[in-house]
Write a protein that holds these residues in place. Sequence first.
Motif, short mmCIF file in Angstrom:
data_model
loop_
_atom_site.label_atom_id
_atom_site.label_comp_id
_atom_site.label_asym_id
_atom_site.label_seq_id
_atom_site.Cartn_x
_atom_site.Cartn_y
_atom_site.Cartn_z
N PHE A 130 0.81 -1.21 0.00
CA PHE A 130 0.00 0.00 0.00
C PHE A 130 0.85 1.27 0.00
CE2 PHE A 130 -3.53 -2.82 1.32
CZ PHE A 130 -4.40 -2.48 0.30
N ILE A 131 2.08 1.20 0.50
CA ILE A 131 2.99 2.35 0.35
C ILE A 131 3.28 2.58 -1.13
CG2 ILE A 131 5.38 3.10 0.67
CD1 ILE A 131 5.27 1.95 3.46
N VAL A 132 3.58 1.51 -1.85
CA VAL A 132 3.89 1.63 -3.28
C VAL A 132 2.68 2.17 -4.03
CG1 VAL A 132 4.40 0.29 -5.36
CG2 VAL A 132 5.69 -0.10 -3.27
N VAL A 133 1.51 1.61 -3.76
CA VAL A 133 0.29 2.06 -4.45
C VAL A 133 -0.02 3.51 -4.11
CG1 VAL A 133 -2.20 1.69 -4.64
CG2 VAL A 133 -0.66 -0.26 -4.66
N SER A 134 0.17 3.90 -2.85
CA SER A 134 -0.13 5.28 -2.48
C SER A 134 0.82 6.26 -3.14
CB SER A 134 -0.10 5.45 -0.96
OG SER A 134 1.22 5.34 -0.48
N VAL A 135 2.08 5.91 -3.24
CA VAL A 135 3.03 6.80 -3.92
C VAL A 135 2.69 6.91 -5.40
CG1 VAL A 135 5.46 7.07 -4.59
CG2 VAL A 135 4.87 6.46 -2.25
N GLN A 136 2.31 5.81 -6.03
CA GLN A 136 1.92 5.86 -7.44
C GLN A 136 0.68 6.73 -7.63
OE1 GLN A 136 1.46 1.70 -8.33
NE2 GLN A 136 3.62 1.42 -8.84
N GLU A 137 -0.29 6.58 -6.75
CA GLU A 137 -1.52 7.37 -6.87
C GLU A 137 -1.26 8.85 -6.57
OE1 GLU A 137 -4.71 6.44 -7.78
OE2 GLU A 137 -3.77 4.56 -8.39
N LEU A 138 -0.47 9.13 -5.56
CA LEU A 138 -0.17 10.52 -5.24
C LEU A 138 0.69 11.18 -6.32
CD1 LEU A 138 0.45 10.27 -1.40
CD2 LEU A 138 -1.49 11.34 -2.58
N ARG A 139 1.54 10.40 -6.97
CA ARG A 139 2.33 10.92 -8.08
C ARG A 139 1.43 11.36 -9.24
NH1 ARG A 139 6.28 6.80 -10.52
NH2 ARG A 139 7.25 6.97 -8.48
N ASP A 140 0.33 10.62 -9.43
CA ASP A 140 -0.64 10.96 -10.48
C ASP A 140 -1.70 11.94 -9.99
OD1 ASP A 140 0.69 9.27 -12.18
OD2 ASP A 140 -0.64 7.56 -11.77
N GLU A 141 -1.53 12.44 -8.76
CA GLU A 141 -2.41 13.42 -8.14
C GLU A 141 -3.84 12.92 -7.96
OE1 GLU A 141 -2.05 17.10 -10.27
OE2 GLU A 141 0.09 17.25 -9.85
N HIS A 142 -3.97 11.65 -7.61
CA HIS A 142 -5.27 11.07 -7.29
C HIS A 142 -5.43 11.09 -5.77
CE1 HIS A 142 -4.95 8.66 -11.24
NE2 HIS A 142 -5.64 9.77 -11.44
N PRO A 143 -6.59 11.52 -5.28
CA PRO A 143 -6.78 11.57 -3.83
C PRO A 143 -6.87 10.18 -3.19
CG PRO A 143 -8.77 12.25 -4.98
CD PRO A 143 -7.71 12.09 -6.02
N ALA A 144 -7.05 9.15 -3.97
CA ALA A 144 -7.10 7.80 -3.41
C ALA A 144 -5.76 7.41 -2.80
CB ALA A 144 -7.50 6.79 -4.48
N GLY A 145 -4.71 8.11 -3.18
CA GLY A 145 -3.40 7.83 -2.60
C GLY A 145 -3.35 8.07 -1.12
N LEU A 146 -4.12 9.04 -0.64
CA LEU A 146 -4.16 9.30 0.80
C LEU A 146 -4.84 8.14 1.55
CD1 LEU A 146 -5.06 13.09 0.75
CD2 LEU A 146 -2.84 12.04 1.22
N PHE A 147 -5.87 7.58 0.94
CA PHE A 147 -6.53 6.42 1.54
C PHE A 147 -5.58 5.22 1.57
CE2 PHE A 147 -9.12 2.55 0.95
CZ PHE A 147 -9.74 2.55 2.19
#
Length: 157
Positions: A27-44
Amino acid sequence: MEHTIAEIYSTGTIAQASGLIAMAIFFIVVSVQELRDEHPAGLFMLALSAFFAVVHILLLAGVFTSGPLGQPIPHLNMWTWLACLLAPAVIGLFVLKGLYGLLASDTRAGLVKMFFGLTLLCFLHMIGTDWPIDVKAVLTVIWLTVFFKMELGDLRH
């Protein structure tokens, strides 16, 4: 071949602790990928990663105190945590991400991840069974760094 309840409990506890840390890393990897693409799901995803890390810590704090069933790993320190709990998590992440890559028709990335996961398995549990614990721990850290580099770095296609 009979197993006592303490043996069954200790084996299950080690698997649970490794699974929890694997989920935290995933989930760290997924959150960094999502936050890199500026998706708010990365915070979840980051919150899920923190949840799994905290549960892992609480499991270790509760399990490795003295109790009627004994301790699964008698002397837990950083080196044994890296080699006994983190290494199976890294191996599992590599193999599962590799299988997913093969199923998702990303053959090159899937085979590379499978290769890295299986080589770490071979190094730690087949070739290097007599190696010191610190060597196994350093190999685990190197493979974890490669995993993060593959998932987050320039090696991604």
